[in-house]
Design an enzyme around this catalytic site. Structure first.
Site: not given
Lengths: 347, 347
Positions: B197, B295, B8, B12
């Protein structure tokens, strides 16, 4: 319905009068000599405290220093000390002169005190000074006074060592829809965290300015601040235990909650922003912070002897309290804030 | 020195290549089909990833999807899955096709998965899908990818259930002066917090806009946000334990640290800001968030069945998870975010 006497008509003492009065209690708000102008302004019709936005509710009676009598103290079911640290001797003297029967006393004032080579919280050091204090109630949590007075939602924690009963009774008088209260018996932890958060806010705020990011509206990068915030929470929890309080208290309103608000604004945070830009404490205190009390500096002085006892031990403590020691170094040696991020966490 | 394969080449995955390469490792950065443009740009001299500010170090070799071979996988000492949730099936298929020997696999991807009536973390649900995965390593903590790629100080936590050994070995390959790593064996806790979170950031961010304060530069009052941040931390700790993780993990980098960064910016926080202004989820998702993956919405869907099992139980849970249930109500019923601040803490 009860009568609540608040000593100190500064911004925090006055703000606490709002939920107290909204809840149907009679609130006596007694100023120190320094509050004379604020009190006389609040006594006029529609008069607003110079640091607040609106007049206080009608159930609040402002009193000038020389108007406070034994009858007021006698009438009070609970007494709140709302002064800042320098006002403590005044409050102690007033209470010892005027109190005739035992009463619970709640403290907004926060600080640490030296007891020989060790440190203690105000909860411990005030007890012997106030023989008529029935129970010490500590007040902690994220509370900007002006916001509370504006009835913005605010959560705080009240603490008393008598199995929470005094804290619960006082919370029942004060809790409103916008002022939400939890209680705990960990007075030591609440008091320790309330003092420590000012100190750690200096270090966390320094990270906000130290690594700028021009692409963001506030110009701040976020990873270093979040890491420092977490480190501050972990170190607060360790120090809280060392004071004799509970670790969990640092992860609740009096710890991370209050740290969150304190980093967000105020004198400790402004000092930190300067440190993050490479300025020194003396430079800041001679400049934009001239004449201001920065509570975290006093805490740094108090903590230093405790955390740097001997060269060998100091190295050990440096690994457990890297952020605390970096703040202490900057404050006591007046050097640029040289926090070694590499010491923040280690694999 | 080792070879690290990152699957990927999104922001990130690409950012993690920077400390990996700075530490002297060879880094293979393999794009998904969606990363084709980014990979071909990075292959040109001085080419910069579209979401980063600088070219990656020379030790990083970008690979287009069709260039990734079994030899690359064979060469890798450790594999990092850096895709977002929708890319997981692609990564699983690649690994099952190309892996010939067992290797530790580290995951940046976070999410929850349904297992019958219960919930689990990706750490659990991916294990049976990847027979050649020697150890699952979870990556948590406050890390905005662009800041890490710019070598801003960043602290993260690596987790593996084998007594931390795989996490420690991988951390030794990745840790630099600016990328500070701690390790834990609480994989479940790190993975649960990393998913939670996003969800809680929606609720905390809503408090930033819900009670405006025109006197502040950012227009936000601070008490409500600090109270909600603390409440989110406490609820995360409770949920973390319910997943089988440890309470303390919520009060560390993967919990409060990552929550701090996530509230500070990103899609979950933007959704929360809209909710705080009285808008609905569908309105936001049809407007400025059209086409984006938020998300925290998926997490809300996952959590709802778990937290609202039966009417009687629901009342009990409502007292323990008032913030979670307010977010779930807004997301699933598409109603205005009606968090009852009165339920935040009770005396």
């Amino acid at each position: 319905m009860a009568t609540i006497l608040i000593l100190g008509a500064g911004v925090m003492g006055s703000a606490l009068a709002v939920p107290g009065a909204d809840n149907g209690n009679d609130v006596l708000l007694a100023g120190t000599p320094l509050d004379a102008a604020a009190v006389s302004r609040m006594k006029t019709a529609g008069g607003v405290h110079p640091k607040l936005d609106h007049p206080l509710p009608g159930r609040v009676t402002p009193l000038a220093e020389d108007e406070l009598t034994g009858a007021h103290v006698e009438a009070a079911d609970v007494i709140v000390v709302g002064v800042s640290s320098p006002g403590i001797p005044w409050a102690v003297e007033k209470l010892n002169t005027l109190m005739t029967r035992e009463r619970p006393v709640a403290f907004v004032t926060k600080g640490l005190d030296r007891v020989g080579p060790s440190l203690t919280t105000l909860a411990e050091s005030l007890r012997p000074q106030l023989p008529k204090m029935k129970t010490f109630i500590g007040i902690g949590g994220p509370c900007i006074a002006r916001e509370l007075a504006n009835r913005n939602p605010t959560a705080s924690v009240y603490a008393s060592a008598d199995g929470q009963s005094a804290a619960k009774a006082f919370a029942a008088l004060m809790a409103t829809e916008y002022y939400r209260l939890s209680t705990t018996d960990d007075v030591t932890g609440v008091e320790a965290c309330a003092a420590l958060k000012n100190f750690y806010a200096i270090g966390v705020a320094a990270m906000q300015t130290r690594y700028p990011d021009a692409t963001r509206p506030d110009g701040q990068s976020k990873n270093p601040t979040a890491a420092a915030f977490t480190q501050a929470a972990l170190e607060m929890a360790r120090l809280c235990e060392r004071f004799g309080g509970r670790r969990d208290t640092a992860f609740d309103l009096a710890g991370i909650g209050d740290l969150h608000v304190t980093v967000g604004g105020g004198r400790n945070s402004r000092l930190g922003h300067g440190l993050g830009l490479g300025r020194t404490v003396s430079d800041m205190m001679a400049g934009e912070l001239a004449g201001e009390t920065v509570e975290g500096i006093d805490t740094a002085r108090m903590l230093s002897a405790w955390l740097e006892p001997a060269p060998g031990l100091a190295a050990l403590e440096r690994a457990r309290f890297p952020l605390a020691l970096a703040i202490i170094d900057a404050v006591l040696r007046d050097e640029p804030f040289a926090f070694d991020f590499g010491g923040l966490t280690v694999s």
